[in-house]
Structures are given as structure tokens and as C-alpha cells.
Design a protein around this motif. Sequence first.
Motif, PDB file in Angstrom:
ATOM      1  N   GLU A  95       0.790  -1.226   0.000  1.00 26.21           N
ATOM      2  CA  GLU A  95       0.000   0.000   0.000  1.00 26.21           C
ATOM      3  C   GLU A  95       0.827   1.283   0.000  1.00 26.21           C
ATOM      4  N   PRO A  96       1.897   1.401   0.813  1.00 22.57           N
ATOM      5  CA  PRO A  96       2.626   2.675   0.796  1.00 22.57           C
ATOM      6  C   PRO A  96       3.168   3.050  -0.581  1.00 22.57           C
ATOM      7  N   ALA A  97       3.719   2.084  -1.306  1.00 18.86           N
ATOM      8  CA  ALA A  97       4.267   2.385  -2.625  1.00 18.86           C
ATOM      9  C   ALA A  97       3.172   2.744  -3.619  1.00 18.86           C
ATOM     10  N   VAL A  98       2.056   1.997  -3.559  1.00 13.95           N
ATOM     11  CA  VAL A  98       0.948   2.272  -4.477  1.00 13.95           C
ATOM     12  C   VAL A  98       0.360   3.656  -4.194  1.00 13.95           C
ATOM     13  N   ARG A  99       0.175   3.958  -2.925  1.00  9.79           N
ATOM     14  CA  ARG A  99      -0.348   5.276  -2.560  1.00  9.79           C
ATOM     15  C   ARG A  99       0.590   6.389  -3.003  1.00  9.79           C
ATOM     16  N   LEU A 100       1.892   6.200  -2.805  1.00 12.07           N
ATOM     17  CA  LEU A 100       2.856   7.236  -3.170  1.00 12.07           C
ATOM     18  C   LEU A 100       2.868   7.466  -4.677  1.00 12.07           C
ATOM     19  N   ALA A 101       2.926   6.391  -5.451  1.00 15.42           N
ATOM     20  CA  ALA A 101       2.940   6.540  -6.905  1.00 15.42           C
ATOM     21  C   ALA A 101       1.678   7.252  -7.387  1.00 15.42           C
ATOM     22  N   THR A 102       0.538   6.867  -6.841  1.00 17.73           N
ATOM     23  CA  THR A 102      -0.723   7.498  -7.228  1.00 17.73           C
ATOM     24  C   THR A 102      -0.734   8.972  -6.854  1.00 17.73           C
ATOM     25  N   ARG A 103      -0.184   9.280  -5.677  1.00 14.93           N
ATOM     26  CA  ARG A 103      -0.123  10.663  -5.220  1.00 14.93           C
ATOM     27  C   ARG A 103       0.768  11.491  -6.145  1.00 14.93           C
ATOM     28  N   VAL A 105       1.545  10.951  -9.291  1.00 11.37           N
ATOM     29  CA  VAL A 105       0.875  11.147 -10.584  1.00 11.37           C
ATOM     30  C   VAL A 105      -0.163  12.256 -10.471  1.00 11.37           C
ATOM     31  N   GLY A 106      -0.830  12.335  -9.326  1.00 12.26           N
ATOM     32  CA  GLY A 106      -1.880  13.330  -9.146  1.00 12.26           C
ATOM     33  C   GLY A 106      -1.381  14.756  -9.017  1.00 12.26           C
ATOM     34  N   ILE A 107      -0.120  14.945  -8.592  1.00  6.89           N
ATOM     35  CA  ILE A 107       0.360  16.314  -8.343  1.00  6.89           C
ATOM     36  C   ILE A 107       1.391  16.795  -9.352  1.00  6.89           C
ATOM     37  N   THR A 108       1.936  15.898 -10.166  1.00  8.49           N
ATOM     38  CA  THR A 108       2.922  16.303 -11.166  1.00  8.49           C
ATOM     39  C   THR A 108       2.207  16.666 -12.471  1.00  8.49           C
ATOM     40  N   PRO A 109       2.897  17.356 -13.379  1.00  9.72           N
ATOM     41  CA  PRO A 109       2.237  17.822 -14.606  1.00  9.72           C
ATOM     42  C   PRO A 109       1.718  16.681 -15.474  1.00  9.72           C
ATOM     43  N   GLU A 110       0.586  16.918 -16.102  1.00  8.42           N
ATOM     44  CA  GLU A 110       0.095  15.997 -17.125  1.00  8.42           C
ATOM     45  C   GLU A 110       1.069  16.021 -18.306  1.00  8.42           C
ATOM     46  N   PHE A 261       8.579  20.120  -4.960  1.00 10.40           N
ATOM     47  CA  PHE A 261       7.881  20.243  -3.683  1.00 10.40           C
ATOM     48  C   PHE A 261       7.993  21.657  -3.098  1.00 10.40           C
ATOM     49  N   GLY A 262       7.866  22.650  -3.995  1.00  6.18           N
ATOM     50  CA  GLY A 262       7.617  24.012  -3.551  1.00  6.18           C
ATOM     51  C   GLY A 262       8.800  24.928  -3.393  1.00  6.18           C
ATOM     52  N   THR A 264      10.832  26.574  -5.246  1.00  2.76           N
ATOM     53  CA  THR A 264      10.962  27.783  -6.071  1.00  2.76           C
ATOM     54  C   THR A 264       9.712  28.663  -6.051  1.00  2.76           C
ATOM     55  N   GLY A 265       8.692  28.268  -5.289  1.00  2.00           N
ATOM     56  CA  GLY A 265       7.446  29.022  -5.261  1.00  2.00           C
ATOM     57  C   GLY A 265       6.333  28.363  -6.054  1.00  2.00           C
ATOM     58  N   LYS A 266       6.665  27.404  -6.890  1.00  2.00           N
ATOM     59  CA  LYS A 266       5.700  26.530  -7.557  1.00  2.00           C
ATOM     60  C   LYS A 266       5.918  25.117  -7.026  1.00  2.00           C
ATOM     61  N   LEU A 267       4.857  24.305  -7.047  1.00  2.00           N
ATOM     62  CA  LEU A 267       5.014  22.945  -6.516  1.00  2.00           C
ATOM     63  C   LEU A 267       6.146  22.230  -7.232  1.00  2.00           C
ATOM     64  N   PHE A 268       6.178  22.389  -8.563  1.00  2.00           N
ATOM     65  CA  PHE A 268       7.315  21.932  -9.359  1.00  2.00           C
ATOM     66  C   PHE A 268       7.735  23.089 -10.253  1.00  2.00           C
ATOM     67  N   ALA A 269       9.033  23.211 -10.486  1.00  2.00           N
ATOM     68  CA  ALA A 269       9.538  24.376 -11.209  1.00  2.00           C
ATOM     69  C   ALA A 269       9.020  24.435 -12.638  1.00  2.00           C
ATOM     70  N   ALA A 270       8.649  23.282 -13.204  1.00  2.00           N
ATOM     71  CA  ALA A 270       8.051  23.272 -14.543  1.00  2.00           C
ATOM     72  C   ALA A 270       6.814  24.153 -14.596  1.00  2.00           C
ATOM     73  N   GLY A 271       6.159  24.331 -13.447  1.00  2.00           N
ATOM     74  CA  GLY A 271       4.954  25.154 -13.391  1.00  2.00           C
ATOM     75  C   GLY A 271       5.205  26.607 -13.739  1.00  2.00           C
ATOM     76  N   HIS A 272       6.429  27.097 -13.542  1.00  2.00           N
ATOM     77  CA  HIS A 272       6.747  28.467 -13.926  1.00  2.00           C
ATOM     78  C   HIS A 272       6.646  28.653 -15.439  1.00  2.00           C
ATOM     79  N   ALA A 273       6.891  27.570 -16.179  1.00  2.00           N
ATOM     80  CA  ALA A 273       6.875  27.646 -17.642  1.00  2.00           C
ATOM     81  C   ALA A 273       5.587  27.103 -18.230  1.00  2.00           C
TER      82      ALA A 273
END
Length: 434
Positions: A95-103, A105-110, A261-262, A264-273
Motif C-alpha cells: 500500500e505505501p508504494a501504491v499510494r505514493l505513486a498514485t499521489r 501522478v496526481g500532483i505532477t504535470p500531465e 515540492f515548492g 521555487t514558489g511553484k510545486l514543481f519548477a516546470a509550473g513556472h513555464a
Amino acid sequence: MPESLSPAELRCLDRAHVWHPYGPMPGRQEPLVVESASGVRLKLAEPAHGQLELVDGMSSWWSAVHGYNHPVLNEAARGQLDRMSHVMFGGLTHEPAVRLATRLVGITPEPLRHVFLSDSGSVSVEVAVKMCLQYWRSAGRPAKQRLLTWRGGYHGDTWQPMSVCDPEGGMHELWSGVLPRQIFADEPPAGFDAEPDAAYVRHLRELIAEHADRLAAVIVEPVVQGAGGMRFHSPAYLRVLREACDEHDVLLILDEIATGFGRTGKLFAAGHAGISPDVMCVGKALTGGYLTMAATLCTSRVAEGISHGEVPVLAHGPTFMGNPLAAAVACASVDLLLGQDWEQEVKRIGTGLREGLAPATELPGVRDVRVLGAIGVVQLDHEVDMTAATRAAVREGVWLRPFRDLVYTMPPYVTGDEDVARICRAVCAAAREG
């Protein structure tokens, strides 16, 4: 329990047997002995330069974003220990690995959809490179086996990551004749808010076009080049890379190990672009600094390309892959981050860093002072005297780890305003004496 060793005994045994990072053996500098840590403070086993506690300005190399001894992360670790600390990941799951991977995927860019868990950031980059190389082999284009990056980068200390670190003046220059030969663009022009330089944009596009038939992937640190020099660049160059990679059929890897994980001010730096890579690496803050774990995420295009190839598996499997203990803490760390107004906290720290580091601009020998998110950097016009700079910071009650020509800080997000101000005073003192 064995009898505790005195600080003097620990230092003696440390010098005789323990090889510290980026140092000789035996060491030439005596490390401070840390007895415990809580919140943002490191408690020393004995006073150093009049200080028994130090505010950590480094987040333990940028990982301990929640500080130390956090009750939520402690509970996650204890709860998982009662169930199982480890089980092999080959043929089993949990469960921990499955939950982490799912999490993730849910927060990183499409459209990042698939997660390969590993032990460290450097290994996650190895996995990313292997994914891209195998993707093109599976597609019947084995000539696409080189990587392109820009100078000034740092991606880790294992083999493929070293090959895309800066080849001149970096810590891996020793291996320049042995490492795989990659393709290097010039350093991106400095300045997060700077207008994109048309000549540099043309340089990137032309280099990718020229080598496209041989390029498996472009790999860069988005927005912030970390251990290669703490340089900030315009997010516009990431959009240029995304467009050029799409145009010339080249994969794009973003190394978000330090920026994720925040920080640079965005959750992921790719978000700035506003872009998404084909492959993304995360680590460091993933577990809040508790345990070593990293992840390489990729799109379905990459995963299916490998899985439909002549060798339909990614032949990589660390012994501690998907470690349940690390995965459980990582889940708790991500939830803890997202369950609070982390953006406001990072912004608050950034404001404190700007105010507190402003006096450094008047110091002799200072070339530049810059802040982005919860990152503060004072760049000197000469190599920093690390011993003198560290000693000056410790006298101010702060732990810093300067390198090259830089005195910088990446505080935990839980650092209060008074401690941010103290860190800034220490950075200025270290810059003055270093």
C-alpha cells in the motif's frame, strides 16, 4: 545499549574510518557532532564557537522541508515499522508504494502517468536516461543515444548523471575523458525575470536541430541550477526546449530533485513555464528528509514504447526499490505539505530572505545577491574560504555549507521570521569572512 561515546571519541573514530562527502580520507576538517535535531535546530554534542544549537539554513541539503522530529512524519514511520520496514518489490507490492505513486501522478504535470521508485536522486537520473535510451532502441532508432544539456548543471554523482554535469570547472571534470560524451549548450542567461535572449533561444534551437538524429533526450534543471552554481534562469527557455524537442522528436527530462515540492514558489519548477516533460526526476524533499527515496516519472508514450520493444522490460531494480518505510513517510510528507498553505510559507521566507540579504550587496567581494522562492544566494567574486565562512555562520548560531563562490541558504519551510533573519545575518557574516 552500548555506552555512549564522548564527542572527542566520536571525532577520533570518525577521522579514522568515516569518509565524508566531497572530502579526503582522512578528513582535514573536524565535523561538528550533532546529538539531536528538532524543528529547525540542530543540537550539538558540545558547544562550537559559543553555540550549542544551530538553526539549520540548509534543510539538510534541501530535503528537510518540514524541519526535524516532526510528529506527523514520526508517526508515519512508527506506524509503518509496526507493519513492515521492507519487502522486496520484485513480484510483490504494498500500500505505501501504491499510494505514493498514485499521489505523485496526481500532483505532477500531465501527462506523467508512471512512477519508477529508486533509492536516491542520482539513481533516479540514471533511470531517466536509461528509459530514454531504451525507448529509442525499442523504436528501432538506436543511434539516438546522446544527451543534450546546458552548462552549469548538476545531476548527481553516478555515471550518466556525471556525464551531464558541467564538464569544465565542475566537480566531475576529472572524468571528462572517460564519461560518455554529451552535447552541451551554453549556460542559460542569468535572471529569472529577465527577458529571454533571442540569440540564446536561437542557439538552443539550432543545437537540438543539428543533433536531433543522435539525441535521445534533453535534460536540464528547470529554473534553478543547483549544485552547479545556484543560478536562476527564465522559464521561457524551458518552453523553447519543449517546443524544439517536440519539433525534432527528442525526449525532454526535467530534473526536479532540488526544485520539486515548492522550493521555487511553484510545486514543481516546470509550473513556472507551464510545460510538462516526458520524464521527471524527484527526490530530496520527497520524504521530508527522513529517508532516502527518489522517483522517476514518465509518460505513457515512454512506458509503452519500452514495453512494446524487443526487450519489453526496463532492466533496473534496486534492492530497496519501493521501500515501504520510506514510501509511508513520503506519503505523509507530501500530504503534510499540501495540507497547509505552503505557497504562503515559501513566499514569507522569500520576503525575509530579500530583506535580510539586502545588506550583503554592500559587502566587498560580493558579485550578486539573488532570491527565488525559499532560496537565498550571495555570490562572491572569489572562491569562498569554507572554513572561515562556516565558522562565521556558526558564531551567529546558524549552520550553512558554502561552496565554490557561493554562500547560500535553503531553509526549512517551518522556519520562523526571527530565524530567517538570523540565517540572513549568518549568510552576511559568512560572506564577509569567507
